[in-house]
Design an enzyme around this catalytic site. Structure first.
Site, mmCIF file in Angstrom:
data_model
loop_
_atom_site.group_PDB
_atom_site.id
_atom_site.type_symbol
_atom_site.label_atom_id
_atom_site.label_comp_id
_atom_site.label_asym_id
_atom_site.label_seq_id
_atom_site.Cartn_x
_atom_site.Cartn_y
_atom_site.Cartn_z
ATOM 1 N N VAL A 283 0.804 -1.181 -0.036
ATOM 2 C CA VAL A 283 0.149 0.249 0.131
ATOM 3 C C VAL A 283 0.869 1.293 0.147
ATOM 4 C CG1 VAL A 283 -1.819 1.175 0.932
ATOM 5 C CG2 VAL A 283 -1.822 -1.413 1.283
ATOM 6 N N ASP B 241 -17.120 -8.621 5.815
ATOM 7 C CA ASP B 241 -15.834 -8.524 6.586
ATOM 8 C C ASP B 241 -15.592 -6.997 7.458
ATOM 9 O OD1 ASP B 241 -13.010 -9.273 7.618
ATOM 10 O OD2 ASP B 241 -12.280 -9.159 5.733
#
Length: 546
Positions: free
Chosen positions: A277, A404
């Site tokens: 990321v 989730d």
């Protein structure tokens, strides 16, 4: 063994009297085999009386048990008042063997209060049952407050209490209800912790493992549209459904495609085994630059990992809400790893990393030696939970199941405003939160509802379960749930009625909300609008004392 729910008995005597809810009534309301005393041996349990107990739509009468322990009956008067939304309920009635005035018998006797909903409007009705008992020289009035859910729909049959096994286990009092701090606030619902032999079945998922879905059982969803992760009802064979999803994903990528040359990577924010990321910038066609977060994979990532990145990253595509972080663009070029771009702000952080830093744990991307953030108060925690609730409510309104919900899949800014994000790369960046149970699929085992874990059934109620675990993460500053339980044993652990323990310094009212989310049956869990009401009321009460 019989357990008694005695939260706190303050030294106030009401002669010799017992007033309590029997074990069958506690089971009906809370899913717990126990007895809840309001007055025991003449001592008044003010903590229990402060409960505003939610009454599900399927329950249309309340049962109370009393007994005079004196050698003579005690005079009483009963009055039942509808405090709000009177158009949703007819006048309640006391029955069957007592009147509004009389004497408390010397033998244990059960009396009932009918709560007849008009079914012309849907509302939550506040009810106050007042019991005045005279002891000769003085009298005392007890107030039993209830919040009855009335629906604008035909009656649904209530579950017969005598048809349910009441096998007592050491877990039966794990969620013994908690009290309130200075008056009536939110709820006193204690979650169901005993396994029901005849649990009501959810609608079976009709798609494959990735797109299993169910229908919302309550009045907050009136349409027959199914909930899926990709907002497409699937009634096709597995192969055709997979092909349909692939076309859907390709269409989304085509709509989101941006030129790689407009993306500039600056620094690595997080890194896993195959995922990375970055923080960077994106320049649009007019030359305007904006801060972005870029998710991508390393050169050695497999095609399956690339596919998962794109599939999960596009889950929230096209959704626009202040509490939802949706993908901004996708860059796919030959022989290079795909880029997923998200709008970003330098003050934003991953919520799990932020919570860990609040207790001094150094996490990836954090500056070594940086001071921890200011401590979170209960007001902060409740407000952050409300933000997540707002985001999840929007997703459900768009017929999207997240599947989730967790701190790792949320972000938070410097003003503690929370946004829900997708779970792309979460398995790689937070490997300790995912486990494979021999089925070649890493899943967030300790965040999943029991039916999702054992039957792969997903519904809005399953997201509510995970939201309860997220609230637990907020109060524990991202401790690992069920840290002592092997992932292979989690399903059996939940079936036996065990749940997460109440965190230290967590108010009883807040833990009651979590426990309410972890009810065994999906139909017994609160809806998101109900949770919003509970938490907003609680937040209002907290701010009054600041």
């Amino acid at each position: 063994m019989r357990w008694f729910l005695i939260i706190l008995l303050l030294p106030y005597s009401l002669a010799h009297l017992n007033v309590y809810l029997s074990s069958s009534e506690v089971w009906r309301l809370f899913g717990l085999t126990a007895e809840l005393y309001y007055v025991r041996d003449g001592l008044i349990n003010f903590y229990a009386l402060n409960f505003v107990v939610p009454v599900p739509a399927t329950i249309e009468e309340l049962h109370f048990t009393w007994q005079s322990l004196a050698r003579r009956p005690l005079p009483y008067k009963i009055d039942v008042q509808v405090m709000s939304n009177s158009e949703a309920m007819d006048i309640p009635a006391v029955r069957p063997n007592i009147s509004t005035e009389g004497t408390v018998p010397t033998e244990p006797t059960t009396w009932k209060v009918d709560l007849p909903c008009t079914r012309t409007v849907a509302a939550e009705v506040e009810i106050n049952i007042m019991l005045n008992v005279s002891t000769g020289s003085s009298s005392t009035t007890l107030h039993f407050r209830r919040r009855k859910i009335c629906l604008k729909e035909p009656r649904r049959p209530a579950v017969r209490v005598d048809s349910i096994s009441h096998a007592s286990t050491s877990a039966d009092i794990f969620y013994a209800g908690a009290g309130c701090a200075g008056g009536a606030i939110l709820i006193a619902a204690v979650a169901a912790v005993a396994c029901r032999a005849r649990a009501r079945k959810l609608r079976r998922a009709r798609s494959d493992e990735q797109d299993a879905h169910a229908f919302l059982p309550d009045s907050s969803c009136k349409s027959a549209a199914s909930y899926t992760s990709y907002r497409r009802p699937t009634s096709l064979p597995a192969a055709a459904a997979a092909e349909e999803r692939a076309r859907d994903l390709q269409q989304r990528i085509a709509e989101l495609t941006i030129q790689r040359c407009r993306v500039r990577l600056r620094s690595v924010a997080m890194e896993g085994t195959f995922g990375r990321v970055y923080k960077g910038t994106y320049a649009d066609e007019d030359g305007r630059e904006q801060e972005v977060l870029v998710k991508t994979v390393a050169e050695h990532a497999s095609q399956v990992q690339v596919s998962l990145l794109l599939q999960e990253g596009c889950m929230l595509y096209g959704l626009h809400h202040e509490r939802v972080l949706s993908v901004l663009g996708v860059s796919i070029e030959d022989q290079t790893a795909p880029f997923l771009l998200y709008p970003w702000n330098n003050g934003w952080k991953n919520l799990k990393q932020f919570l860990l830093s609040c207790r001094g744990v150094t996490v990836g991307g954090a500056t070594a030696g940086a001071p921890p953030p200011p401590p979170l108060t209960t007001q902060h925690v409740v407000r952050m939970a409300l933000h997540a609730l707002d985001g999840l409510s929007y997703l459900h309104s768009q017929h999207v199941l997240h599947k989730d919900i967790a701190a790792r899949n949320c972000i938070v800014d410097e003003n503690l405003r929370v946004m829900i994000a997708d779970n792309a790369l979460s398995r790689d960046l937070f490997p300790a939160d995912y486990h494979c149970l021999g089925d070649n699929e890493n899943r967030p085992i300790k965040w999943l509802a029991l039916e999702s874990l054992s039957k792969r059934q997903f519904s809005p109620a399953a997201d509510v379960w995970a939201l309860g675990v997220l609230l637990w993460e907020l109060t524990t500053l991202a401790h690992q749930p069920y840290a002592e339980v092997d992932p292979f044993e989690v399903a059996a652990y939940l079936r036996d009625g065990y749940r997460l323990q109440q965190p230290a310094n967590c108010p009883d009212e807040l833990f009651a909300v979590m426990a309410y989310c972890w009810a065994m049956s999906p139909d017994d869990r609160p809806t998101l609008p109900q949770l919003q009401i509970f938490l907003r009321d609680f937040h209002t009460q907290l701010t009054r004392f600041v």
